[in-house]
Write a protein that holds these residues in place. Structure first.
Motif, PDB file in Angstrom:
ATOM      1  N   ARG A   1       0.808  -1.214  -0.209  1.00  0.00           N
ATOM      2  CA  ARG A   1       0.125  -0.004   0.003  1.00  0.00           C
ATOM      3  C   ARG A   1       0.841   1.221  -0.005  1.00  0.00           C
ATOM      4  O   ARG A   1       2.007   1.419   0.787  1.00  0.00           O
TER       5      ARG A   1
ATOM      6  N   ALA B   1      -4.136  -2.518  -8.930  1.00  0.00           N
ATOM      7  CA  ALA B   1      -4.938  -2.057  -7.630  1.00  0.00           C
ATOM      8  C   ALA B   1      -6.106  -1.755  -7.954  1.00  0.00           C
ATOM      9  O   ALA B   1      -6.390  -1.221  -9.104  1.00  0.00           O
ATOM     10  N   ASP B   2      -6.714  -1.571  -6.817  1.00  0.00           N
ATOM     11  CA  ASP B   2      -8.416  -0.692  -6.970  1.00  0.00           C
ATOM     12  C   ASP B   2      -8.020   0.855  -7.032  1.00  0.00           C
ATOM     13  O   ASP B   2      -7.238   1.165  -6.414  1.00  0.00           O
ATOM     14  N   ILE B   3      -8.490   1.237  -8.410  1.00  0.00           N
ATOM     15  CA  ILE B   3      -8.252   2.942  -8.656  1.00  0.00           C
ATOM     16  C   ILE B   3      -8.651   3.613  -7.515  1.00  0.00           C
ATOM     17  O   ILE B   3      -8.002   4.742  -7.030  1.00  0.00           O
ATOM     18  N   ALA B   4      -9.902   3.523  -7.084  1.00  0.00           N
ATOM     19  CA  ALA B   4     -10.436   4.372  -5.838  1.00  0.00           C
ATOM     20  C   ALA B   4      -9.469   4.327  -4.692  1.00  0.00           C
ATOM     21  O   ALA B   4      -9.129   5.301  -4.089  1.00  0.00           O
ATOM     22  N   GLU B   5      -8.989   3.168  -4.458  1.00  0.00           N
ATOM     23  CA  GLU B   5      -7.859   3.095  -3.213  1.00  0.00           C
ATOM     24  C   GLU B   5      -6.812   3.857  -3.503  1.00  0.00           C
ATOM     25  O   GLU B   5      -6.177   4.465  -2.839  1.00  0.00           O
TER      26      GLU B   5
ATOM     27  N   LYS C   1      -6.209   6.524  -5.585  1.00  0.00           N
ATOM     28  CA  LYS C   1      -6.381   7.943  -5.395  1.00  0.00           C
ATOM     29  C   LYS C   1      -6.619   8.186  -3.925  1.00  0.00           C
ATOM     30  O   LYS C   1      -6.028   9.232  -3.879  1.00  0.00           O
TER      31      LYS C   1
END
Ligand code: AMP
Length: 144
Positions: free
Chosen positions: A43, A127-131, A133
């Motif tokens: 992360r 990765a999850d784009i919202a995460e 961001k």
């Protein structure tokens, strides 16, 4: 790709700089762009690139560009430390495919590490784009 050869304008980071493909930016100025690694090993894994140089790797790069890039990497790593409070931070880069390089536009990885957490695979799952961001927002807010 070996350590020898010409810069390829169609590499993915050149296309990100030109705005031809999306990225999750953290910050940029005339010289550098910091953005989230889309296939993070932890992360907060992010990348720093020069926007002006056509260096494929650290052997190619102009020393004055490297100086600017290095200072920007330090600023980014400090922001990652402040925002995410990791136990350690890997700062690294690869030169040539046998060394692990997959994108041939010089880039520096900033990879936060936490005690007991295994590092993800290099250039592994997306990765999850919202995460991405929201992590980018946190890092940006921590920049000095
Ligand atoms: P390297 O293997 O050192 O050349 O690293 C290239 C890095 O770029 C890897 O960590 C990939 O996960 C990352 N990467 C590849 N494509 C993209 C992309 N479109 N946006 C953000 N990061 C990317």
């Amino acid at each position: 790709m070996s350590l020898q050869g010409a810069y390829d304008d169609t590499n993915i980071f050149a296309r990100i700089i030109r705005g031809e493909i999306p990225s999750v930016p953290i910050f940029e100025d005339d010289d550098v762009l910091a953005f989230m690694d889309a296939f993070p090993q932890s992360r907060g894994h992010c990348l720093m690139i020069s926007k002006t140089s056509r260096a494929r790797n650290i052997l190619d790069v102009e020393p004055e560009v490297l100086a600017v890039l290095s200072a920007a990497v330090q600023r980014l790593a400090r922001a990652v430390r402040k925002a995410l409070v990791p136990d350690g931070i890997v700062v690294t880069q690869f030169n040539g495919a046998p060394a692990g390089q997959t994108v041939f536009h010089l880039h520096i990885h900033v990879i936060p590490r936490w005690e007991g957490q295994t590092l993800g695979r290099h250039a592994g799952g997306m990765a999850d784009i919202a995460e991405l961001k929201s992590t980018a927002d946190m890092i940006r807010a921590a920049l000095d």
